[in-house]
Design a protein around this motif. Structure first.
Motif, PDB file in Angstrom:
ATOM      1  N   LEU A 296      74.029  64.981 -51.569  1.00  0.00           N
ATOM      2  CA  LEU A 296      74.643  66.210 -51.046  1.00  0.00           C
ATOM      3  C   LEU A 296      73.586  67.260 -50.717  1.00  0.00           C
ATOM      4  CD1 LEU A 296      77.649  66.402 -53.536  1.00  0.00           C
ATOM      5  CD2 LEU A 296      77.871  66.176 -51.066  1.00  0.00           C
TER       6      LEU A 296
ATOM      7  N   ALA B 204      82.514  64.703 -48.432  1.00  0.00           N
ATOM      8  CA  ALA B 204      81.800  65.608 -49.349  1.00  0.00           C
ATOM      9  C   ALA B 204      80.461  66.037 -48.753  1.00  0.00           C
ATOM     10  CB  ALA B 204      81.590  64.926 -50.701  1.00  0.00           C
TER      11      ALA B 204
ATOM     12  N   MET C 244      85.679  59.642 -49.001  1.00  0.00           N
ATOM     13  CA  MET C 244      85.547  60.942 -49.681  1.00  0.00           C
ATOM     14  C   MET C 244      84.071  61.341 -49.838  1.00  0.00           C
ATOM     15  SD  MET C 244      88.643  60.725 -52.508  1.00  0.00           S
ATOM     16  CE  MET C 244      88.421  62.378 -53.201  1.00  0.00           C
ATOM     17  N   SER C 245      83.226  60.368 -50.101  1.00  0.00           N
ATOM     18  CA  SER C 245      81.796  60.661 -50.229  1.00  0.00           C
ATOM     19  C   SER C 245      81.227  61.180 -48.911  1.00  0.00           C
ATOM     20  CB  SER C 245      81.024  59.402 -50.636  1.00  0.00           C
ATOM     21  OG  SER C 245      81.399  59.014 -51.934  1.00  0.00           O
ATOM     22  N   GLN C 246      81.707  60.614 -47.819  1.00  0.00           N
ATOM     23  CA  GLN C 246      81.248  61.082 -46.507  1.00  0.00           C
ATOM     24  C   GLN C 246      81.744  62.505 -46.233  1.00  0.00           C
ATOM     25  OE1 GLN C 246      82.839  57.840 -44.094  1.00  0.00           O
ATOM     26  NE2 GLN C 246      80.817  56.929 -43.992  1.00  0.00           N
TER      27      GLN C 246
ATOM     28  N   PHE D 138      81.262  67.176 -57.485  1.00  0.00           N
ATOM     29  CA  PHE D 138      81.372  65.884 -56.811  1.00  0.00           C
ATOM     30  C   PHE D 138      80.520  64.809 -57.491  1.00  0.00           C
ATOM     31  CE2 PHE D 138      81.223  62.576 -53.617  1.00  0.00           C
ATOM     32  CZ  PHE D 138      82.567  62.469 -53.339  1.00  0.00           C
TER      33      PHE D 138
ATOM     34  N   GLY E  71      84.785  55.861 -50.577  1.00  0.00           N
ATOM     35  CA  GLY E  71      83.661  55.839 -49.634  1.00  0.00           C
ATOM     36  C   GLY E  71      83.837  56.936 -48.580  1.00  0.00           C
TER      37      GLY E  71
ATOM     38  N   GLY F 266      77.964  56.816 -47.509  1.00  0.00           N
ATOM     39  CA  GLY F 266      79.366  56.419 -47.714  1.00  0.00           C
ATOM     40  C   GLY F 266      79.437  54.934 -48.081  1.00  0.00           C
TER      41      GLY F 266
ATOM     42  N   SER G  58      78.191  54.366 -51.626  1.00  0.00           N
ATOM     43  CA  SER G  58      79.209  54.709 -52.628  1.00  0.00           C
ATOM     44  C   SER G  58      80.182  53.553 -52.831  1.00  0.00           C
ATOM     45  CB  SER G  58      79.990  55.957 -52.193  1.00  0.00           C
ATOM     46  OG  SER G  58      79.138  57.075 -52.186  1.00  0.00           O
ATOM     47  N   GLN G  59      80.495  52.889 -51.728  1.00  0.00           N
ATOM     48  CA  GLN G  59      81.402  51.735 -51.840  1.00  0.00           C
ATOM     49  C   GLN G  59      80.723  50.588 -52.587  1.00  0.00           C
ATOM     50  OE1 GLN G  59      82.260  51.262 -47.601  1.00  0.00           O
ATOM     51  NE2 GLN G  59      84.237  52.247 -47.898  1.00  0.00           N
TER      52      GLN G  59
ATOM     53  N   PHE H 259      80.052  72.823 -56.042  1.00  0.00           N
ATOM     54  CA  PHE H 259      80.611  71.589 -55.496  1.00  0.00           C
ATOM     55  C   PHE H 259      79.724  70.382 -55.802  1.00  0.00           C
ATOM     56  CE2 PHE H 259      81.185  68.552 -51.932  1.00  0.00           C
ATOM     57  CZ  PHE H 259      82.520  68.250 -52.138  1.00  0.00           C
TER      58      PHE H 259
ATOM     59  N   VAL I  17      75.071  60.110 -43.510  1.00  0.00           N
ATOM     60  CA  VAL I  17      76.457  60.201 -44.003  1.00  0.00           C
ATOM     61  C   VAL I  17      77.109  58.816 -44.019  1.00  0.00           C
ATOM     62  CG1 VAL I  17      78.766  61.127 -43.493  1.00  0.00           C
ATOM     63  CG2 VAL I  17      76.762  62.628 -43.355  1.00  0.00           C
TER      64      VAL I  17
END
Lengths: 77, 77, 77, 77
Positions: free
Chosen positions: B30, C29, C25-27, A22, C23, D23, D26-27, A18, D19
């Protein structure tokens, strides 16, 4: 690697896990947002399936799809 | 590749571009969250600098740092 | 918000745009990798569909799915 | 919220946890890559520090920095 059918380009990629999957998705997200052209994609664990079609062109394959497909291929090479 | 100084492990990695760098950062994120051990890291365009130390152990290098460093190395191999 | 059918929990979430969706989805993940329990999910632009089932339990809904669903709900609250 | 000093715009944001912080990162990554203007940023656990300056303009604050700062503010509002 991309299949062309039903006015869609599709490709399935299998990663080790994963984390690899990802990480790749994050890269595709950056490229797609920059191109203003977003994939229809799904993921489960190490598999990512990407389907490209151009909604604004009546769901046909356009140059936008081919350009995004090429950029994705480059990530994987 | 990791430098050990001042009770910190640090490594700087240079990628081709921001997309490569941030894809890598997503993978590190991750792994770090899973280990409950987070890096002190910075990024500008294609460069990522990672600094590892264990806050809960009085900011010394512990096995947690070495384990995370090894997992990061594996991503880059 | 989650639908339970065919031994699956599913929820579709609509965001303002791709940036908001990814954003999120990253959380998800990060949370999923930490739980060692990954969603079957898909995205197109501002929509994210998440399907949860436990493969190792013969594709039935287990506590792992309910726990991940709850953590996802918390992100959205 | 942004401090302007030494030809740089900077802002530090504190989230609930990693998290939430990642997130958000990522944004920001998606927006920055789209603008072709990348932050100098760092993170440790729930804190993100963003520094904006325009390298190509001799490391001064330009409209690119102000535009990115505004887009980041919008994410946080």
């Amino acid at each position: 690697m991309w299949k062309e059918a039903d006015n869609k380009l599709s490709r399935t990629i299998e990663f080790d896990d994963f984390v690899q999957a990802f990480g790749f998705m994050s890269q595709v997200a950056l490229i797609a947002e920059k191109m203003d052209h977003h994939p229809n994609w799904s993921n489960v664990y190490n598999k990512v399936e990407i389907v490209l079609t151009t909604h604004d062109a009546g769901n046909t394959i356009t140059d936008k799809d081919r350009k995004l497909a090429k950029a994705i291929d480059k990530l994987l090479s």
